[in-house]
Design a protein around this motif. Structure first.
Motif, PDB file in Angstrom:
ATOM      1  N   UNK A  66       0.814  -1.199   0.197  1.00  0.00           N
ATOM      2  CA  UNK A  66       0.149   0.068   0.129  1.00  0.00           C
ATOM      3  C   UNK A  66       0.862   1.201  -0.045  1.00  0.00           C
ATOM      4  N   UNK A  67       1.860   1.278  -0.801  1.00  0.00           N
ATOM      5  CA  UNK A  67       2.696   2.704  -0.782  1.00  0.00           C
ATOM      6  C   UNK A  67       2.210   3.516  -1.765  1.00  0.00           C
ATOM      7  N   UNK A  68       1.496   3.356  -2.667  1.00  0.00           N
ATOM      8  CA  UNK A  68       0.962   4.258  -3.584  1.00  0.00           C
ATOM      9  C   UNK A  68      -0.447   4.449  -3.595  1.00  0.00           C
ATOM     10  N   UNK A  69      -0.952   5.597  -3.423  1.00  0.00           N
ATOM     11  CA  UNK A  69      -2.337   5.774  -3.240  1.00  0.00           C
ATOM     12  C   UNK A  69      -3.186   5.169  -4.572  1.00  0.00           C
ATOM     13  N   UNK A  70      -4.390   4.992  -4.572  1.00  0.00           N
ATOM     14  CA  UNK A  70      -5.428   4.366  -5.422  1.00  0.00           C
ATOM     15  C   UNK A  70      -5.444   5.994  -6.239  1.00  0.00           C
ATOM     16  N   UNK A  71      -5.633   6.927  -5.732  1.00  0.00           N
ATOM     17  CA  UNK A  71      -6.048   8.144  -6.311  1.00  0.00           C
ATOM     18  C   UNK A  71      -4.638   8.569  -7.412  1.00  0.00           C
ATOM     19  N   UNK A  72      -3.619   8.217  -7.079  1.00  0.00           N
ATOM     20  CA  UNK A  72      -2.403   8.385  -8.185  1.00  0.00           C
ATOM     21  C   UNK A  72      -2.492   7.302  -9.033  1.00  0.00           C
ATOM     22  N   UNK A 124       3.082  13.752 -16.209  1.00  0.00           N
ATOM     23  CA  UNK A 124       1.897  12.946 -15.259  1.00  0.00           C
ATOM     24  C   UNK A 124       2.582  11.645 -14.748  1.00  0.00           C
ATOM     25  N   UNK A 125       2.966  10.875 -15.790  1.00  0.00           N
ATOM     26  CA  UNK A 125       3.529   9.303 -15.448  1.00  0.00           C
ATOM     27  C   UNK A 125       4.967   9.444 -14.672  1.00  0.00           C
ATOM     28  N   UNK A 126       5.635  10.690 -15.237  1.00  0.00           N
ATOM     29  CA  UNK A 126       7.211  10.719 -14.195  1.00  0.00           C
ATOM     30  C   UNK A 126       6.743  11.045 -13.086  1.00  0.00           C
ATOM     31  N   UNK A 127       5.592  11.639 -12.573  1.00  0.00           N
ATOM     32  CA  UNK A 127       5.385  11.764 -11.360  1.00  0.00           C
ATOM     33  C   UNK A 127       5.430  10.789 -10.446  1.00  0.00           C
ATOM     34  N   UNK A 128       5.234   9.731 -10.779  1.00  0.00           N
ATOM     35  CA  UNK A 128       5.499   8.477 -10.278  1.00  0.00           C
ATOM     36  C   UNK A 128       6.975   8.278  -9.602  1.00  0.00           C
ATOM     37  N   UNK A 129       7.906   8.744 -10.542  1.00  0.00           N
ATOM     38  CA  UNK A 129       9.514   8.620 -10.119  1.00  0.00           C
ATOM     39  C   UNK A 129       9.630   9.449  -9.005  1.00  0.00           C
ATOM     40  N   UNK A 130       8.918  10.423  -8.999  1.00  0.00           N
ATOM     41  CA  UNK A 130       9.192  11.445  -7.929  1.00  0.00           C
ATOM     42  C   UNK A 130       8.384  11.466  -6.634  1.00  0.00           C
ATOM     43  N   UNK A 131       7.603  10.448  -6.543  1.00  0.00           N
ATOM     44  CA  UNK A 131       6.646  10.395  -5.506  1.00  0.00           C
ATOM     45  C   UNK A 131       7.732  10.098  -4.134  1.00  0.00           C
ATOM     46  N   UNK A 132       7.599  11.235  -3.162  1.00  0.00           N
ATOM     47  CA  UNK A 132       8.436  11.115  -1.961  1.00  0.00           C
ATOM     48  C   UNK A 132       8.512   9.798  -1.045  1.00  0.00           C
ATOM     49  N   UNK A 133       7.231   9.102  -1.141  1.00  0.00           N
ATOM     50  CA  UNK A 133       7.298   7.905  -0.140  1.00  0.00           C
ATOM     51  C   UNK A 133       8.069   6.723  -1.111  1.00  0.00           C
ATOM     52  N   UNK A 134       8.029   6.880  -2.357  1.00  0.00           N
ATOM     53  CA  UNK A 134       9.025   5.882  -3.281  1.00  0.00           C
ATOM     54  C   UNK A 134      10.518   6.443  -2.885  1.00  0.00           C
ATOM     55  N   UNK A 135      10.809   7.657  -3.061  1.00  0.00           N
ATOM     56  CA  UNK A 135      12.231   7.995  -3.168  1.00  0.00           C
ATOM     57  C   UNK A 135      12.816   7.862  -1.556  1.00  0.00           C
ATOM     58  N   UNK A 136      12.019   7.916  -0.580  1.00  0.00           N
ATOM     59  CA  UNK A 136      12.351   7.607   0.613  1.00  0.00           C
ATOM     60  C   UNK A 136      12.935   6.120   0.991  1.00  0.00           C
ATOM     61  N   UNK A 137      12.167   5.088   0.243  1.00  0.00           N
ATOM     62  CA  UNK A 137      12.701   3.804  -0.010  1.00  0.00           C
ATOM     63  C   UNK A 137      14.005   3.595  -0.829  1.00  0.00           C
TER      64      UNK A 137
END
Ligand SMILES: CC(C)CC(=O)SCCNC(=O)CCNC(=O)[C@H](O)C(C)(C)COP(=O)(O)OP(=O)(O)OC[C@H]1O[C@@H](n2cnc3c(N)ncnc32)[C@H](O)[C@@H]1OP(=O)(O)O
Ligand SMILES: Nc1ncnc2c1ncn2[C@@H]1O[C@H](COP(=O)(O)OP(=O)(O)OP(=O)(O)O)[C@@H](O)[C@H]1O
Ligand SMILES: O=C(O)CCC(=O)C(=O)O
Ligand SMILES: [Fe+2]
Ligand SMILES: [Mg+2]
Length: 332
Positions: A66-72, A124-137
């Motif tokens: 559950x790291x990325x929201x449904x909305x995203x 919009x798609x590249x926003x995935x690569x910048x998601x802070x919760x992903x980058x933290x990992x």
């Protein structure tokens, strides 16, 4: 906490204190050598629990639920659909169709798209690569200076009957002319429930501690997709893990981890979005004369057509696509 985890916590506390004597700004070499041998694959950023660090060290992957929201995810899906309907044109984007469809009379429509690659120019798609919760990992594996090197949205189609929806077992490092491998990590997020029926990821735990293997096209009767090389010989008795995941779950894995995905036996298109990150301090290598020469030649042939250039180096195909997502761009 398990006894092993408790031992690891004590060890980490001790090592953190001893590494505090290293100068505050690590030198280039220290970035790669200051980590103790016992914890070769992870950095301490206070995010991973000792159990999680130990798990990645031993297995070469880590699943975060559950790291990325449904909305995203719904927004990424809409961006994908807009691209398929050809409402937007994204510079540099590769739209791939399954080999079973390309070589048939099938009329091309959005359902024929099996993969988008290189969406770094799609905000919009590249926003995935910048998601802070992903980058933290990601930082736990790459350190603080982070490049997004390779982006994909995989739309694994219902198998057309030839088993071409399978992705052969491979190591992603085969495609990469940069090192060190331990400073590279893939984030792969399920955009819906993925299971054995629709072709989830399959991994061989622990194979990240090995070396890069020889890759080539598997000899599959029904054909195989362009550039879907597989490990030539791997131990068929090695334990396999099918990574069943829910929408938003994300797995981080090492580029030497042997993985693939099975056939999609459902009528739905199994969707996932992923990015390969590398430490900005990684350096390019020359793969001429190595096991990677076969993929270099294929990539260069395609790149020459794609960019309309007379000649392009394997290295430059990566330097062109890489984007800084955190810290400073140094070497890559
Ligand atoms: C870590 C990570 C990197 C791991 C991976 O991602 S592994 C998979 C990597 N795969 C790739 O990078 C493939 C990327 N795909 C592409 O570059 C493109 O889709 C291409 C295969 C070049 C096709 O480009 P496209 O613009 O569609 O060009 P055309 O429609 O004119 O086709 C050109 C020739 O390619 C053939 N083709 C198209 N799609 C596939 C396919 N899926 N598998 C095998 N062959 C294919 C097509 O039949 C055509 O062949 P000819 O008619 O010239 O003989
Ligand atoms: N006969 C095979 N030869 C080589 N690779 C295979 C073969 N069968 C499966 N694979 C590879 O093993 C990985 C996992 O496949 P998996 O066994 O999960 O899927 P499947 O064989 O399509 O379906 P099933 O769940 O029924 O076994 C995939 O990368 C697939 O490409
Ligand atoms: O999503 C999948 O099926 C696996 C994709 C993969 O491993 C890759 O493209 O490198
Ligand atoms: Fe892969
Ligand atoms: Mg099988």
């Amino acid at each position: 906490m398990s006894r092993a985890a408790e031992r690891l916590r004590l060890m980490i506390n001790h090592l953190d204190r001893s590494s505090a004597t290293i100068s505050a700004v690590p030198t280039y070499a220290q970035t790669f050598t200051s980590r103790p041998q016992t914890l070769r694959f992870t950095h301490d950023t206070d995010l991973l629990t000792p159990e999680q660090r130990l798990f990645y060290e031993e297995n070469g992957f880590l699943l975060i639920k559950n790291l990325v929201s449904e909305e995203d995810i719904d927004k990424f899906r809409m961006a994908f659909e807009r691209i398929c309907r050809q409402e937007v044109k994204v510079p540099g984007l590769v739209v791939m169709r399954d080999v079973a469809i390309v070589k048939s009379e099938f009329v091309a429509d959005e359902k024929a798209v099996s993969k988008l690659q290189d969406f770094q120019e799609d905000p919009e798609l590249f926003r995935y690569c910048n998601l802070p919760q992903i980058l933290n990992y990601v930082e736990c594996f790459t350190g603080p200076n982070i490049m997004a090197m390779h982006t994909m949205l995989i739309n694994k189609p219902p198998d057309a009957g030839k088993k071409t929806s399978r992705h052969p077992m491979h190591q992603d490092l085969h495609y990469f002319p940069f090192r060190p491998a331990d400073s590279i990590v893939c984030a792969w997020t399920a955009m819906e429930k993925v299971d054995r029926q629709n072709g989830c990821l399959v991994v061989l735990p622990g194979t990240h501690t090995g070396t890069l293997q020889e890759h080539d096209y598997p000899e599959w009767e029904g054909g195989v997709n362009k550039m879907y090389h597989g490990v030539r010989d791997y131990d068929p008795k090695h334990p396999r893990v099918h990574l069943e995941m829910e929408k938003g779950d994300t797995v981080f894995f090492h580029p030497l981890l042997i993985h693939g995905s099975g056939m999609n036996k459902t009528q739905g298109f199994r969707k996932a979005i992923s990015c390969h990150y590398a430490s900005a301090e990684c350096y390019y290598i020359d793969v001429k004369g190595t096991l990677q020469e076969n993929i270099e030649n294929e990539v260069k042939d395609i790149a020459i057509r794609k960019y309309g250039l007379g000649e392009i180096t394997f290295k430059d195909t990566w330097a062109l696509r890489g984007r800084l997502v955190q810290g400073e761009r140094t070497s890559l």
